[in-house]
Design an enzyme around this catalytic site. Structure first.
Site, mmCIF file in Angstrom:
data_model
loop_
_atom_site.group_PDB
_atom_site.id
_atom_site.type_symbol
_atom_site.label_atom_id
_atom_site.label_comp_id
_atom_site.label_asym_id
_atom_site.label_seq_id
_atom_site.Cartn_x
_atom_site.Cartn_y
_atom_site.Cartn_z
ATOM 1 N N GLY A 10 70.350 -6.172 -24.414
ATOM 2 C CA GLY A 10 70.174 -5.672 -25.593
ATOM 3 C C GLY A 10 68.801 -5.909 -26.146
ATOM 4 N N ARG A 72 71.416 -2.208 -19.870
ATOM 5 C CA ARG A 72 72.332 -3.241 -19.440
ATOM 6 C C ARG A 72 72.360 -2.868 -18.023
ATOM 7 N NH1 ARG A 72 73.563 -6.630 -23.504
ATOM 8 N NH2 ARG A 72 73.777 -5.705 -25.589
ATOM 9 N N ASP A 103 71.565 -13.801 -20.770
ATOM 10 C CA ASP A 103 72.208 -14.331 -19.633
ATOM 11 C C ASP A 103 72.463 -13.406 -18.534
ATOM 12 O OD1 ASP A 103 73.912 -12.714 -21.237
ATOM 13 O OD2 ASP A 103 75.718 -13.878 -21.019
ATOM 14 N N THR A 125 67.531 -13.435 -26.796
ATOM 15 C CA THR A 125 68.778 -12.976 -27.469
ATOM 16 C C THR A 125 68.920 -13.299 -28.868
ATOM 17 O OG1 THR A 125 71.231 -12.949 -27.391
ATOM 18 C CG2 THR A 125 70.086 -14.821 -26.332
ATOM 19 N N ILE A 126 69.438 -12.494 -29.742
ATOM 20 C CA ILE A 126 69.604 -12.796 -31.225
ATOM 21 C C ILE A 126 70.840 -13.882 -30.989
ATOM 22 C CG2 ILE A 126 68.997 -10.769 -32.033
ATOM 23 C CD1 ILE A 126 72.004 -10.265 -32.610
ATOM 24 N N ASP A 127 71.656 -13.878 -30.004
ATOM 25 C CA ASP A 127 73.061 -14.718 -30.063
ATOM 26 C C ASP A 127 72.602 -16.353 -29.669
ATOM 27 O OD1 ASP A 127 74.223 -12.455 -30.045
ATOM 28 O OD2 ASP A 127 74.407 -12.369 -27.877
ATOM 29 N N ASP A 129 72.591 -17.927 -27.255
ATOM 30 C CA ASP A 129 73.688 -18.698 -26.322
ATOM 31 C C ASP A 129 73.120 -19.283 -25.073
ATOM 32 O OD1 ASP A 129 73.263 -16.046 -25.166
ATOM 33 O OD2 ASP A 129 75.234 -15.345 -25.148
ATOM 34 N N ARG A 162 85.380 -10.095 -55.727
ATOM 35 C CA ARG A 162 85.886 -9.719 -54.771
ATOM 36 C C ARG A 162 85.578 -10.839 -53.551
ATOM 37 N NH1 ARG A 162 83.610 -3.258 -54.450
ATOM 38 N NH2 ARG A 162 85.848 -2.420 -55.337
ATOM 39 N N MET A 169 76.930 -10.546 -35.552
ATOM 40 C CA MET A 169 77.027 -10.387 -33.941
ATOM 41 C C MET A 169 76.982 -11.858 -33.462
ATOM 42 S SD MET A 169 74.459 -7.282 -32.897
ATOM 43 C CE MET A 169 75.119 -5.764 -32.710
ATOM 44 N N ARG A 171 78.281 -12.529 -29.931
ATOM 45 C CA ARG A 171 79.118 -12.500 -28.722
ATOM 46 C C ARG A 171 80.137 -13.570 -28.559
ATOM 47 N NH1 ARG A 171 78.165 -8.314 -25.710
ATOM 48 N NH2 ARG A 171 79.859 -8.923 -24.171
ATOM 49 N N ARG A 266 86.426 -6.732 -49.384
ATOM 50 C CA ARG A 266 85.726 -5.551 -48.754
ATOM 51 C C ARG A 266 84.919 -6.135 -47.347
ATOM 52 N NH1 ARG A 266 88.114 -2.837 -51.842
ATOM 53 N NH2 ARG A 266 87.097 -1.428 -53.099
ATOM 54 N N HIS A 272 73.905 -3.597 -35.488
ATOM 55 C CA HIS A 272 72.553 -3.572 -34.774
ATOM 56 C C HIS A 272 71.372 -3.788 -35.782
ATOM 57 C CE1 HIS A 272 75.409 -1.994 -31.935
ATOM 58 N NE2 HIS A 272 74.479 -2.490 -31.280
ATOM 59 N N VAL A 273 71.722 -3.732 -37.173
ATOM 60 C CA VAL A 273 70.366 -4.139 -38.243
ATOM 61 C C VAL A 273 69.826 -5.494 -37.895
ATOM 62 C CG1 VAL A 273 71.974 -5.058 -40.192
ATOM 63 C CG2 VAL A 273 69.858 -3.624 -40.637
ATOM 64 N N GLN A 274 70.857 -6.334 -37.339
ATOM 65 C CA GLN A 274 70.411 -7.730 -37.015
ATOM 66 C C GLN A 274 69.578 -7.864 -36.001
ATOM 67 O OE1 GLN A 274 74.346 -10.286 -37.125
ATOM 68 N NE2 GLN A 274 74.810 -8.131 -36.847
ATOM 69 N N ARG A 275 69.479 -6.747 -35.200
ATOM 70 C CA ARG A 275 68.447 -6.840 -33.932
ATOM 71 C C ARG A 275 67.222 -5.789 -34.127
ATOM 72 N NH1 ARG A 275 72.411 -5.334 -29.166
ATOM 73 N NH2 ARG A 275 70.971 -3.535 -28.859
#
Ligand code: F6P
Length: 343
Positions: A10, A72, A103, A125-127, A129, A162, A169, A171, A266, A272-275
């Site tokens: 990604g 990928r 990874d 990676t944004i993750d 990990d 609310r 995200m 994973r 809500r 994907h805006v995070q990436r």
């Protein structure tokens, strides 16, 4: 030297900043020739590439995405893919391939090393990990984006009384959720490392709202899971590669909260805006340091390594010790800090 570069998996803010740094160091200090492979491993396997030089990289530092394209795609999807990748690199005279990825990309890199290839990895990676590096690049930017959006949800939550459920995200790990949750003042944070009990979550929300008016933010990592037997999540869906499909947990949690508590909820899926978009200043510096170190490592013939951040230093760690390992959120951060703020 003739260096190859690819970006796999990604996309992630900072990919262009790494490419730029490799090119700058390699061309300016070592007079290298640099080839950029298109669309990740597909470019190596299908011999699709473009020349890269300092001029081509002008303006790349703040630019999101990757000028090389990514995918990928994986040698395992091609007949004799690993041998073919190795052979193509040799035939193109690539002295070292710098593989920028998460990874999956790093695992392919390690496999090529085992086949006698010359590869250096850069952890993307944004993750966040990837094992053996304090941070991957892209993570800081993703956390900032998620935090900004959580800040915005606070005000609308307050106006309407609310519960706002925010799915982020990550994973199989909860780094983005934990960091953005702490930074955004979330009421509760749900991460894969700590399977949740929905009734406990509802009780926490009831406690917080016992004074009358309410407004809560529940941050849900896409990989968060309920404790066995506490909530029905339906059958696991698989993606085209046979991996469990992530996403949708925010919706399930939001619905369960309104059903069980009666609080109006809500759900916002940040997705994907995070990436997307420009990397943060922190990531630009990290990418630049990673890229320069990768070029130097190539000239040291230090193949089979991944550049990594350890404290204040950029180091090199064996790819063989990185692949197949996941880096979970530290208990020190989740239990020791994040949970302090749960009601
Ligand atoms: O690994 C990065 C990541 O953004 C994960 O957080 C997310 O689950 C996944 O990629 C989404 O992948 P795609 O771009 O294929 O939808």
């Amino acid at each position: 030297m003739r260096l190859g570069i690819l970006t796999g998996g990604g996309d992630c803010p900072g990919l262009n900043a790494v490419i730029r740094a490799v090119v700058r160091k390699a061309q300016k200090d070592f007079d290298d020739e640099i080839i950029g492979f298109r669309d990740g491993w597909a470019g190596v396997l299908e011999s699709r590439f473009m020349p890269l030089d300092i001029t081509a990289m002008r303006g790349a530092l703040p630019r999101g995405g990757t000028i090389l394209g990514t995918s990928r795609s994986h040698p395992a999807y091609y007949e004799g893919g690993f041998e073919r990748a190795r052979m193509n690199l040799d035939q193109m005279g690539i002295d070292c391939l710098i593989a920028i990825g998460g990874d999956g990309t790093l695992a392919v890199s390690q496999r090529l090393i085992e086949l006698g290839g010359r590869v250096i990895g850069v952890p993307k990676t944004i993750d966040n990990d990837i094992a053996l590096t304090d941070f991957t690049f892209g993570f800081n930017t993703a956390v900032q984006i998620a935090t900004d959006l959580i800040d915005r949800l606070h005000t609308t939550a307050e106006s309407h009384n609310r519960v706002m459920v925010v799915e982020v995200m990550g994973r199989n790990v909860g780094h983005v959720a934990t960091h953005a949750g702490i930074a955004g003042g979330a009421t509760v944070i749900l991460v894969p490392e700590y399977p949740f009990d929905i009734e406990v979550v509802c009780e926490q929300l009831r406690r917080r709202h016992s004074g009358g008016r309410y407004a809560s933010i529940v941050v849900v990592a896409e990989g968060a899971r309920p404790r066995e037997g506490t909530m029905d999540t339906g059958p696991v869906q698989l993606d085209e590669w046979g991996n469990p499909k992530l996403g949708g947990m925010g919706e399930l949690v939001g619905r369960a909260i309104s059903d069980r508590t009666g609080f109006e909820s809500r759900v916002t899926v940040l997705g994907h805006v995070q990436r997307g978009g420009t990397p943060s200043a922190y990531d630009r510096v990290l990418c630049t340091r990673f890229g320069v170190e990768a070029a130097v490592a190539a000239h040291d013939h230090d193949f089979g390594k991944m550049v990594a951040l350890k404290g204040e230093h950029i180091v090199r760690v064996p790819l063989s010790e990185v692949v197949g390992r996941e880096k979970p959120v530290a208990a020190e951060l989740f239990e020791g800090v994040a949970e302090v703020f749960f009601p």
